[in-house]
Each structure stands twice: as structure tokens, then as C-alpha cells.
Design an enzyme around this catalytic site. Structure first.
Site, PDB file in Angstrom:
ATOM      1  N   LYS A  66     -40.145  22.081 -12.298  1.00 22.47           N
ATOM      2  CA  LYS A  66     -41.368  21.526 -12.912  1.00 22.47           C
ATOM      3  C   LYS A  66     -41.636  20.056 -12.616  1.00 22.47           C
ATOM      4  O   LYS A  66     -42.486  19.429 -13.255  1.00 22.47           O
ATOM      5  CB  LYS A  66     -41.389  21.758 -14.441  1.00 22.47           C
ATOM      6  CG  LYS A  66     -41.254  23.197 -14.816  1.00 22.47           C
ATOM      7  CD  LYS A  66     -42.398  24.006 -14.275  1.00 22.47           C
ATOM      8  CE  LYS A  66     -41.918  25.351 -13.800  1.00 22.47           C
ATOM      9  NZ  LYS A  66     -42.877  26.002 -12.922  1.00 22.47           N
ATOM     10  N   HIS A  80     -33.486  23.559  -6.334  1.00 25.38           N
ATOM     11  CA  HIS A  80     -33.421  22.877  -7.639  1.00 25.38           C
ATOM     12  C   HIS A  80     -31.963  22.560  -7.988  1.00 25.38           C
ATOM     13  O   HIS A  80     -31.675  22.229  -9.135  1.00 25.38           O
ATOM     14  CB  HIS A  80     -33.953  23.794  -8.745  1.00 25.38           C
ATOM     15  CG  HIS A  80     -35.431  24.069  -8.739  1.00 25.38           C
ATOM     16  ND1 HIS A  80     -36.373  23.116  -8.464  1.00 25.38           N
ATOM     17  CD2 HIS A  80     -36.123  25.206  -9.038  1.00 25.38           C
ATOM     18  CE1 HIS A  80     -37.586  23.668  -8.586  1.00 25.38           C
ATOM     19  NE2 HIS A  80     -37.455  24.914  -8.916  1.00 25.38           N
ATOM     20  N   SER A 117     -43.949  21.033 -19.280  1.00 26.67           N
ATOM     21  CA  SER A 117     -44.324  21.973 -18.223  1.00 26.67           C
ATOM     22  C   SER A 117     -43.337  23.150 -18.186  1.00 26.67           C
ATOM     23  O   SER A 117     -43.739  24.317 -18.059  1.00 26.67           O
ATOM     24  CB  SER A 117     -44.339  21.234 -16.879  1.00 26.67           C
ATOM     25  OG  SER A 117     -44.687  22.105 -15.843  1.00 26.67           O
TER      26      SER A 117
HETATM   27  S1  PPS Z   1     -41.414  25.136  -9.985  1.00 27.01           S
HETATM   28  O1  PPS Z   1     -41.732  26.529 -10.400  1.00 27.01           O
HETATM   29  O2  PPS Z   1     -40.223  24.629 -10.692  1.00 27.01           O
HETATM   30  O3  PPS Z   1     -41.290  25.001  -8.545  1.00 27.01           O
HETATM   31  O4  PPS Z   1     -42.659  24.296 -10.527  1.00 27.01           O
HETATM   32  P1  PPS Z   1     -43.169  22.920  -9.928  1.00 27.01           P
HETATM   33  O5  PPS Z   1     -44.049  23.196  -8.770  1.00 27.01           O
HETATM   34  O6  PPS Z   1     -42.026  21.987  -9.749  1.00 27.01           O
HETATM   35  O7  PPS Z   1     -44.009  22.324 -11.125  1.00 27.01           O
HETATM   36  C1  PPS Z   1     -45.241  22.801 -11.586  1.00 27.01           C
HETATM   37  C2  PPS Z   1     -45.952  21.597 -12.147  1.00 27.01           C
HETATM   38  O8  PPS Z   1     -46.471  20.816 -11.060  1.00 27.01           O
HETATM   39  C3  PPS Z   1     -47.867  20.685 -11.222  1.00 27.01           C
HETATM   40  N1  PPS Z   1     -48.581  20.632  -9.937  1.00 27.01           N
HETATM   41  C4  PPS Z   1     -49.438  19.661  -9.603  1.00 27.01           C
HETATM   42  N2  PPS Z   1     -49.795  18.532 -10.231  1.00 27.01           N
HETATM   43  C5  PPS Z   1     -50.721  17.746  -9.632  1.00 27.01           C
HETATM   44  N3  PPS Z   1     -51.317  18.041  -8.448  1.00 27.01           N
HETATM   45  C6  PPS Z   1     -50.977  19.171  -7.779  1.00 27.01           C
HETATM   46  N4  PPS Z   1     -51.569  19.453  -6.611  1.00 27.01           N
HETATM   47  C7  PPS Z   1     -50.001  20.031  -8.351  1.00 27.01           C
HETATM   48  N5  PPS Z   1     -49.431  21.199  -7.959  1.00 27.01           N
HETATM   49  C8  PPS Z   1     -48.572  21.550  -8.944  1.00 27.01           C
HETATM   50  C9  PPS Z   1     -48.257  21.922 -12.017  1.00 27.01           C
HETATM   51  O9  PPS Z   1     -49.540  21.792 -12.569  1.00 27.01           O
HETATM   52  C10 PPS Z   1     -47.134  21.958 -13.034  1.00 27.01           C
HETATM   53  O10 PPS Z   1     -47.252  20.931 -14.022  1.00 27.01           O
HETATM   54  P2  PPS Z   1     -47.994  21.152 -15.429  1.00 27.01           P
HETATM   55  O11 PPS Z   1     -47.739  19.879 -16.183  1.00 27.01           O
HETATM   56  O12 PPS Z   1     -47.352  22.323 -16.087  1.00 27.01           O
HETATM   57  O13 PPS Z   1     -49.429  21.352 -15.131  1.00 27.01           O
END
Ligand code: PPS
Length: 296
Positions: A48, A109, A139
């Protein structure tokens, strides 16, 4: 009597860390011996932190901005999640990565001591993305609720917060992960970056990443294209990045790309919870000064 009610599907403890069944012990054993190539690029994150965002950006940088290809193949197939094995999705990180042509963009991770031995025996590039732990925890809470791989968590926010602070979540303690990788920050093949900086000035971060990836000749036009393709709204509506096809994620409960903002923690943490978090943080991260940003 167990301390926590919630049990992850296939839950197990591996070298002191809790894991879900999609990273089983035999896979974690095999990951240690994974054949790392000199030109591999690792996306290293705690869950996340913005992993998918960084995977998409880095994949595009190393593939010279090939947006056409990015639009026809799922990001999780272009950039394998090394310690993940989901036979329903046919997503087995190790099997995807092994035959992949170089340069591979590989997601993990894992805490530093569980990462492949070859990760520090080669000059492979390691991009370590950090996100302020309060937003990250929020998240993770929503993902635990929406994903059947995590057992569709039915508990409350305070319960999840306690589990998170205790390291009783998939992939173990955030503190443990963060300290381990932060200790590697002086290694010239390690590049630490922050979700909040990407939110502030994505183009600048793309340029800095490109330099680290020996792609400093990237054009302004390509940077612009990558930044547009990877903004939150674009990735949220892109079927190759939004994971809407993933059977285990119930997007009606909460999609992978949920809010994508800095400071959402303020709508979840009470003042007391935030104070408790800060106290524990100060205790566990004593002497470690990581410049996390909790608001922009
Ligand atoms: S995972 O499943 O662990 O790989 O998830 P991960 O991709 O690390 O985290 C998901 C969160 O990243 C946010 N996210 C983004 N934020 C801003 N811009 C872009 N382009 C973007 N892509 C992914 C996603 O919205 C999740 O955060 P939250 O706070 O839940 O919205």
C-alpha cells in the site's frame, strides 16, 4: 485464545513474519535463491505504499515510454510480484519472472533479509518507495476489507490499527520492513523515494528515477506522456492498472485505486489514535530520521 480474531487465508509465520497463503513457505524459500540479473530493476515496497503506481512508471521508463504495450497487458503480468502465487489468476511471480526478457521490473514487499540473496550480490537497481505510515495503514485497512485474499476483514478500524502496529498483518511489521531497507540507503544501487513527492511533482520524480535507471536521455515528451498515463485518474480508469479484473478484489467494497491522496489518515485516526501511533513510532524508530510527510 488468539489475540486477534481475524485469520488470513492460508496464514503462516515465516522467519518471524506473518504471511497470507498467497506467499506460501515453499515460494518464500524459492525466492531466496531466485536468479537475480545484473540489469533487473526491483520495486521494493511495503504493501500500500504506491507499488502499482511505481511499477507502471518504472516499466514505462525502462521500456522507452511504450504506452501502446502498457495498454494491452496487465501491469501485474508485465511486472511480476515475486513472492506471490495465485493459481486462479495464473499469477505466479517466480514463474513469470524466470523466462522474462531483460530488463525485468520485479515487485517485492519482502523485508530485506527475506529478499533474494542475489539482490545485493549484483548491481541490480532497487527502488524503495516509502509512504507515510498513517495513510499507508488506512489504505491497507480498506484493502483488507475488500480482498478475499486477505479474508475480507470484517473487524473495525481500531482493531486493524492495533494489528498493524503489532506487525500482525500480511508481510509482517511495517517498522521492521522500513528500518531494514532504510539501512541500505547508502548503497549506490538503492534509490529511496516517497509517495508524497510523487504526488507533489510527478514529472520531476520521473526525471530523477530515469537518471537512477541510466535513462537520463529521456525526452520531455516521454516524461509528459508517462506522467499523464500514470496520474491517479488515468490509472483508476485504465483496465490494465486498476485491477478491476482481479477476482479477489471487491471494488464495490473498496477498489485498489481508492483515493490516492495524502492526508486521508485524518478522516480515520482519532486524536488519541494518532497520538498513540506517534508514541509507538518514536519508540520503535528511535534514532532513525526518515522524512515522512503527513500532509502536503
Ligand atoms: S499493493 O496491492 O500493495 O501493491 O498496493 P499499492 O499499489 O502499493 O497501493 C495502493 C495505493 O496506492 C494508490 N495509488 C495511487 N496514488 C496516486 N496516484 C496513482 N497513480 C496511484 N496508483 C495507485 C492507491 O490509490 C492506493 O492508495 P489509497 O490511499 O488506498 O487510495
Amino acid at each position: 485464545m488468539e489475540k486477534y480474531k481475524h485469520v488470513l487465508p492460508g496464514q503462516h509465520v515465516y522467519k518471524g513474519r506473518l504471511f497470507f497463503g498467497f506467499s506460501p513457505p515453499d515460494v518464500l524459500d524459492a525466492v531466496k535463491d531466485f536468479d537475480v540479473r545484473e540489469d533487473d530493476v526491483f520495486i521494493v515496497t511495503y504493501p500500500k505504499a504506491g507499488t502499482t503506481w511505481l511499477q507502471e512508471i518504472v516499466w514505462l521508463i525502462v521500456n522507452d515510454g511504450n504506452i501502446q504495450k502498457a495498454k494491452v497487458e496487465q501491469v501485474y503480468f508485465r511486472s511480476p510480484f515475486l513472492e506471490f502465487k495465485d493459481l486462479v489468476l495464473n499469477e505466479v511471480g517466480l514463474e513469470l519472472a524466470k523466462p522474462m526478457p531483460s530488463p525485468r521490473v520485479i515487485k517485492t514487499h519482502l523485508p530485506v533479509d527475506l529478499a533474494p540473496t542475489g539482490i545485493f550480490k549484483t548491481k541490480c537497481k532497487k527502488l524503495v518507495l516509502f509512504r507515510n505510515p498513517k495513510d499507508l495503514c488506512v489504505s491497507y485497512f480498506h484493502f483488507y476489507r475488500s480482498s478475499s485474499s486477505f479474508g475480507n476483514f470484517q473487524g473495525s478500524w481500531p482493531e486493524f490499527l492495533e494489528m498493524f502496529l503489532d506487525g500482525h498483518v500480511d508481510h509482517g511489521s511495517w517498522f521492521d520492513f522500513t528500518k531494514g531497507w532504510w539501512d541500505k540507503r547508502d548503497n549506490s544501487d538503492v534509490y529511496i523515494l516517497y509517495y508524497e513527492d510523487m504526488k507533489k511533482d510527478l514529472k520531476n520524480e520521473i526525471k530523477k528515477m530515469s537518471c537512477f535507471l541510466d535513462k537520463s536521455d529521456i525526452s520531455e515528451d516521454t516524461v509528459d506522456k508517462i506522467a499523464n498515463h500514470c496520474c491517479f485518474e488515468s490509472m483508476r480508469t485504465n483496465p490494465m492498472t486498476n485491477h478491476h479484473d482481479v477476482y479477489s478484489i471487491n471494488k464495490e467494497i473498496s477498489p485498489l485505486l481508492r483515493k490516492g491522496m495524502v492526508g486521508d489518515w485524518k478522516s480515520h485516526f482519532t486524536v488519541e489514535q494518532s497520538g498513540y501511533f506517534d508514541l509507538l513510532y518514536a519508540e520503535k524508530m528511535k534514532g532513525i530520521d526518515i522524512p515522512f510527510q503527513y500532509q502536503l
